[in-house]
Design a protein around this motif. Structure first.
Motif, PDB file in Angstrom:
ATOM      1  N   ARG A 142       3.902   6.548 -39.779  1.00 27.73           N
ATOM      2  CA  ARG A 142       3.923   5.642 -38.758  1.00 27.73           C
ATOM      3  C   ARG A 142       4.344   4.828 -38.935  1.00 27.73           C
TER       4      ARG A 142
ATOM      5  N   THR B 125      -0.240  16.337 -39.226  1.00 32.73           N
ATOM      6  CA  THR B 125      -0.886  18.294 -39.731  1.00 32.73           C
ATOM      7  C   THR B 125       0.721  18.632 -40.167  1.00 32.73           C
TER       8      THR B 125
ATOM      9  N   ASP C  55      -5.755  11.023 -30.788  1.00 33.24           N
ATOM     10  CA  ASP C  55      -6.588  11.246 -31.602  1.00 33.24           C
ATOM     11  C   ASP C  55      -4.600  11.069 -33.116  1.00 33.24           C
TER      12      ASP C  55
END
Ligand code: GLU
Length: 434
Positions: A42, A216, A35
């Motif tokens: 990135r 997050t 996930d």
């Protein structure tokens, strides 16, 4: 899973990656399948396939417990102010009726009709009588408020006007009350202390956290919106003051965060991606998603920069998407396999009509018992007041006389009793009034 069990964050100081991204860069892995969110940061370091699932940050929180209906839920159909206004209207109308019915003397005959001859056979009575004394006025208004009526009936135009308008008022109020009542008696309130990220940011009692090495964390760290910045500072402050007894807000994995929410009795919320929340809430029925998504991103398959698999994987993802395969797979693995769908039956049937229990209508019994208690108390007061007068006349001691009167009151059979005229004029007068 990466050896350090991280997803991959860039250390802003050393410029080093960790987790899956590091393993790809170090050529320990060819593909990062998890996930794993596609982020700009990135994307600078590795290549991503097209997203195979869309998601966004939301809140995982303990499902609020249903509160049983309160004992006095029969009061809920009307707000406190309306109850107060109704009491005021009741007192006001009773007073108005009393005063309007009273307005009558020789010089000022506002409602002469309310003063009547108490003995119609006597054409020249000494006195006129008015049925609307204060007690009767309140009895008339309460009778119509309770939709029961009473034997008293106004005669004059003004008092009839008051009665009519009061009946109209009670008709509307009682209909509104009745229409609302069923819903309030059966309702089981579900109250959650938070309903959005803003609620979470505004308070400090419920702690919240995130996975310590994922997108997050990067979202909150780099946030430009004041609410999210505040949340980041709150989490950082909690992290600094963490102790082994009071662990900080960051967790190693989603699983750990989920466990913490379950164990925290509503004192910990976990900021997690909505698709993962959906996965867990299908299995753990004590958890729920609170509020919507605060950002939007996708999961992709990561690979080393310039990887030869990228085009093929992206094409495969597109094909699976267009043939609905991804949707079918998600539904199967989220809702059916490995414990999915366990919470399907939860909350069902709540809308169906069900019988009312004592918890729903217990308050009405409480009112009944209290009313009865007050009535008995008043009756005792009345009894001892009247008995005291009699006792005085008979010359007994108070308690002895009371006992004698009580015995004779209990012993009296049938619904009639002789009139005792020997007790003096006050009793005789009160009897004649009756
Ligand atoms: N999907 C995230 C990532 O790729 C991990 C979970 C999270 O940060 O909430 O980093």
């Amino acid at each position: 899973m990466a050896a350090d069990s991280n997803y991959g964050t860039l250390d802003p100081v050393t410029g080093e990656w960790n987790g899956i991204i590091l393993e790809l860069l170090e050529e320990k892995a060819d593909l990062g399948i998890a996930d794993l969110s596609i982020t700009y940061e990135r994307e600078q370091a590795v290549d991503f396939s097209l997203p195979f699932m869309n998601t966004g940050i939301s809140i995982l929180y303990k499902k609020p417990q249903k509160q049983p209906p309160s004992l006095f839920s029969f009061l809920s159909p009307l707000s406190v102010e309306v109850w107060i206004y109704m009491c005021a209207a009741y007192v006001g109308i009773s007073l108005a009726l009393f005063i309007l019915a009273r307005q009558n003397n020789k010089s000022y005959r506002l409602t002469p009709l309310e003063w009547v001859n108490p003995h119609p056979c006597d054409p020249n009575p000494k006195e006129y009588e008015n049925q609307f004394n204060f007690l009767n006025s309140t009895w008339f208004t309460i009778g119509s408020l309770m939709q029961q009526g009473c034997d008293l009936a106004p005669r004059a135009t003004s008092t009839r006007m008051v009665a009519g308008i009061w009946w109209f008022f009670t008709m509307i109020m009682i209909s509104s009350y009745t229409a609302n009542l069923a819903a309030f008696l059966t309702i089981e309130r579900v109250e959650s202390p938070i309903s959005s990220v803003d609620d979470l940011a505004k308070q400090t009692k419920i702690k919240y956290g995130i996975v310590g090495s994922g997108s997050t964390l990067a979202f909150f760290r780099d946030a430009k919106i004041a609410t999210y910045q505040r949340m980041w500072q709150f989490m950082e402050a909690n992290n600094r003051s963490s102790t082994p007894q009071m662990p900080g807000p960051y967790v190693k994995s989603n699983m750990e965060g989920v466990k913490r929410v379950q164990d925290s009795k509503g004192l910990y919320a976990f900021l997690m991606e909505s698709s993962t929340i959906e996965f867990f809430t299908e299995r753990k029925c004590d958890l729920t998603q609170v509020g919507g998504m605060i950002d939007s991103k996708g999961y992709g398959i990561a690979m080393r920069p310039g990887s030869p698999y990228r085009a093929a994987i992206s094409q495969a993802v597109l094909k699976l998407q267009e043939t609905n395969r991804l949707l079918i797979l998600k539904s199967r693995w989220w809702k059916e396999k490995r414990g999915g769908g366990a919470c399907k039956d939860e909350g069902g049937g709540s809308s169906a009509a069900s019988e009312l229990g004592l918890a729903n209508v217990g308050g009405v019994f409480v009112v009944l018992v209290c009313g009865l208690g007050i009535a008995i108390f008043i009756s005792l007061c009345e009894f001892s007041w009247e008995a005291r007068k009699i006792v005085n006349e008979e010359g007994d001691s108070f308690w002895k006389g009371m006992l004698r009167e009580f015995r004779s009151a209990v012993r009296t059979s049938g619904n009639t009793k002789p009139v005792k005229r020997r007790y003096g004029s006050s009793v005789a007068r009160s009897e004649s009034k009756l």
